[in-house]
Design an enzyme around this catalytic site. Structure first.
Site, short mmCIF file in Angstrom:
data_model
loop_
_atom_site.label_atom_id
_atom_site.label_comp_id
_atom_site.label_asym_id
_atom_site.label_seq_id
_atom_site.Cartn_x
_atom_site.Cartn_y
_atom_site.Cartn_z
N ASP A 248 36.25 40.19 49.61
CA ASP A 248 36.90 41.44 49.19
C ASP A 248 35.94 42.60 49.30
OD1 ASP A 248 39.18 40.15 48.57
OD2 ASP A 248 38.78 40.00 46.42
N LYS A 270 42.13 45.57 51.27
CA LYS A 270 43.41 46.24 51.55
C LYS A 270 43.23 47.19 52.72
CE LYS A 270 46.71 48.79 48.66
NZ LYS A 270 46.52 50.12 49.23
N MET A 384 39.86 48.73 36.23
CA MET A 384 40.67 49.57 37.13
C MET A 384 41.25 50.77 36.42
SD MET A 384 42.61 46.63 39.32
CE MET A 384 43.04 45.45 38.06
N1 SAH Z 1 37.71 39.92 39.46
C1 SAH Z 1 36.92 41.09 39.10
C2 SAH Z 1 37.76 42.27 38.72
C3 SAH Z 1 38.61 42.79 39.82
S1 SAH Z 1 39.49 44.23 39.33
C4 SAH Z 1 35.98 40.71 37.95
O1 SAH Z 1 36.11 39.62 37.37
O2 SAH Z 1 35.09 41.51 37.65
C5 SAH Z 1 38.43 45.51 39.87
C6 SAH Z 1 37.87 46.27 38.71
O3 SAH Z 1 36.81 45.56 38.13
C7 SAH Z 1 37.27 47.59 39.09
O4 SAH Z 1 38.25 48.60 39.20
C8 SAH Z 1 36.34 47.85 37.91
O5 SAH Z 1 37.06 48.31 36.78
C9 SAH Z 1 35.85 46.48 37.62
N2 SAH Z 1 34.56 46.21 38.28
C10 SAH Z 1 34.29 45.24 39.16
N3 SAH Z 1 32.99 45.27 39.53
C11 SAH Z 1 32.43 46.25 38.85
C12 SAH Z 1 31.10 46.80 38.78
N4 SAH Z 1 30.10 46.29 39.50
N5 SAH Z 1 30.89 47.84 37.95
C13 SAH Z 1 31.87 48.36 37.21
N6 SAH Z 1 33.13 47.90 37.24
C14 SAH Z 1 33.41 46.85 38.05
#
Ligand code: SAH
Length: 471
Positions: A248, A270, A384
């Site tokens: 991703d 996407k 998000m």
């Molecule tokens: N599966 C992922 C989440 C996917 S949704 C997990 O477990 O972390 C995507 C959201 O995750 C982003 O919009 C943000 O809110 C958060 N996110 C993911 N990586 C991040 C990072 N390094 N720093 C801050 N927010 C993060």
């Protein structure tokens, strides 16, 4: 070659350990694992050794070292803190042609005990000939991290079936191919999944079939938030073994860089103008296509695949197509961002629970229990959320959360560019705007978010300003 490597069968053979302290106890433990007949000689024993003696697992000579102690021994280890005693042991052993090891003293030793990685029956031994023990230890750590603990069971299974493998695959080339399949394919993964009976069934079925199967498999791997050191050992191993990696956009390049060099890397983020469901169908099709072509596929997702990652849907699809899979958890953004911002998500004084929420504030999609979310003494971690901050804070406040509740926005958590911005709930949108917060960012709301001010330790920290900073 200064030292000749050898693996000694000590089962039932007498080994003398001179010394009764902690170091001696460690050596005794190791020797007992090899089923040696251990004899300890010392004036005093630490409790651990005394207990082994009481249980009859070791014999004991009480007193000062006597050369006669060596009479029945095949090997001797000297582990006293007195160099003259150690030297006497070494000398007496030499005279009797018995190999001796003096702990941490290469000069007095005629054999060395290597650093080992134990996946019995498979054992890796490393020696620096006594000149660079730190280097040997490093190397051991590396090798330790490379191989799953189920490797031992795999080797044992292969040994058990060796005669039949030889009979069914008489041609050497065929046999090699079979062993490769055994190491890389479904049998190894079933052993990792703690399903030994099924592993054996698959092995037998493969041996009985004239046509070798070429089913691939998928490992759904959580890549964590960005810092590659936050990968699990299992994730690293999967990346090392992958033929294809479907990743991703959120996966950090630093993580991808750790994958096998000749693995195909395919970005499945996407596409412009594509909706989420179309992206997801495309991913499902790719997973199945590559696995059915016999490849080892790693499906790499940011954070953890089961937290707002649609990992469940992908597994359902794989299951429906009869494709074997494993899941490796990753550190999800909420845990990583909190840790890297110095925010304890729960805290005895401030928060007894934590909720992971994805913020959809659009009227038609809003099914969140705002009254529940607005309750005190809990921490909210919003994924998000950057787009809808105004609506989000207004809803929480209108449902009763105090306007002064602290928040922290963590942008690029755990990455070199990480930035933490804190403020109060009623100023959330204004602060995010004036600090120009960008995705990916995680929002933490609750009393604990305020602790970032004192406890932050990584990257940049900014106190929230409503107005643009010194424009
Ligand atoms: N599966 C992922 C989440 C996917 S949704 C997990 O477990 O972390 C995507 C959201 O995750 C982003 O919009 C943000 O809110 C958060 N996110 C993911 N990586 C991040 C990072 N390094 N720093 C801050 N927010 C993060």
């Amino acid at each position: 070659m200064k030292l000749f490597p050898l693996f000694a069968d000590l089962q039932g053979r007498r080994v003398l350990v001179v010394g009764g302290g902690e170091v001696a106890a460690r050596k005794v433990q190791l020797l007992l694992e090899a089923s040696a007949d251990v004899q300890v000689g010392a004036p005093e024993l630490v409790p651990e050794l005394a207990e082994l003696a009481d249980q009859g697992r070791i014999r004991v000579f009480k007193g000062e070292f006597q050369p006669e102690w060596l009479d029945e021994a095949w090997l001797v280890v000297a582990a006293t803190d007195d160099r003259s005693v150690n030297a006497a042991v070494s000398e007496a052993a030499e005279a009797r042609r018995i190999f001796s090891n003096v702990v941490d003293d290469a000069e007095l030793s005629s054999f060395q005990v290597p650093s080992i990685v134990d996946r019995s029956p498979l054992i890796v031994a490393i020696s620096s000939s006594g000149v660079a023990p730190v280097l040997a230890r490093r190397l051991r750590e590396r090798i330790e991290s490379l191989f799953d603990h189920s490797l031992g069971s795999l080797a044992a299974l292969a040994a058990l079936h060796r005669p039949r493998i030889r009979e069914r695959r008489p041609d050497l080339k065929q046999r090699r191919r079979f062993y490769d399949w055994l190491l890389d394919g479904p049998v190894a993964s079933l052993l990792r999944q703690q399903q030994p009976a099924e592993a054996e069934r698959v092995l037998n079925a493969e041996l009985d079939s004239p046509q070798p199967a070429s089913q691939g498999s998928v490992v759904l791997v959580g890549a964590g938030p960005g810092d590659p050191s936050l990968l699990t050992l299992k994730a690293l191993r999967a990346l090392n073994e992958a033929d294809v990696i479907l990743y991703d956009r959120l996966v950090s390049p630093a993580v991808l860089a750790l994958a096998r060099r000749d693995a195909d890397r395919i970005s499945v983020g996407k596409l412009l103008g594509e909706d989420h469901n179309a992206t997801q169908s495309r991913i499902h099709a790719l997973l199945v296509e590559h696995a059915q072509a016999g490849r080892r596929v790693v499906r790499l997702k940011g954070g953890d695949a089961f937290i707002f990652g649609r990992g469940g849907e992908e597994l359902e699809y794989l299951r429906a197509h009869d494709i074997r899979y494993e899941v490796v958890p990753g550190i999800t953004a909420a845990l990583a961002c909190a840790a890297y911002a110095g925010i304890p998500l729960t805290h005895r004084d401030h928060a007894q629970s934590v909720r992971l929420v994805t913020a959809h504030c659009r009227e038609d999609e809003d099914t969140l229990d705002w009254a529940g979310l607005a309750r005190e003494h809990q921490t909210l971690a919003f994924y998000m959320g950057v787009g809808q901050l105004g609506t989000l804070s207004a809803r929480l406040i209108s449902h009763g959360r105090s306007a002064a509740t602290p928040f922290a926005l963590i942008e690029n958590g755990s990455r070199p560019e990480q930035r933490v911005i804190t403020g109060r709930l009623d100023e959330l949108a204004a602060v995010a705007r004036s600090h120009n917060v960008r995705a990916p960012a995680l929002l933490v709301i609750g009393e604990v978010a305020g602790l970032a001010r004192q406890l932050h330790w990584f990257g940049r920290y900014e106190e929230g300003q409503r107005e643009a900073l010194a424009a």
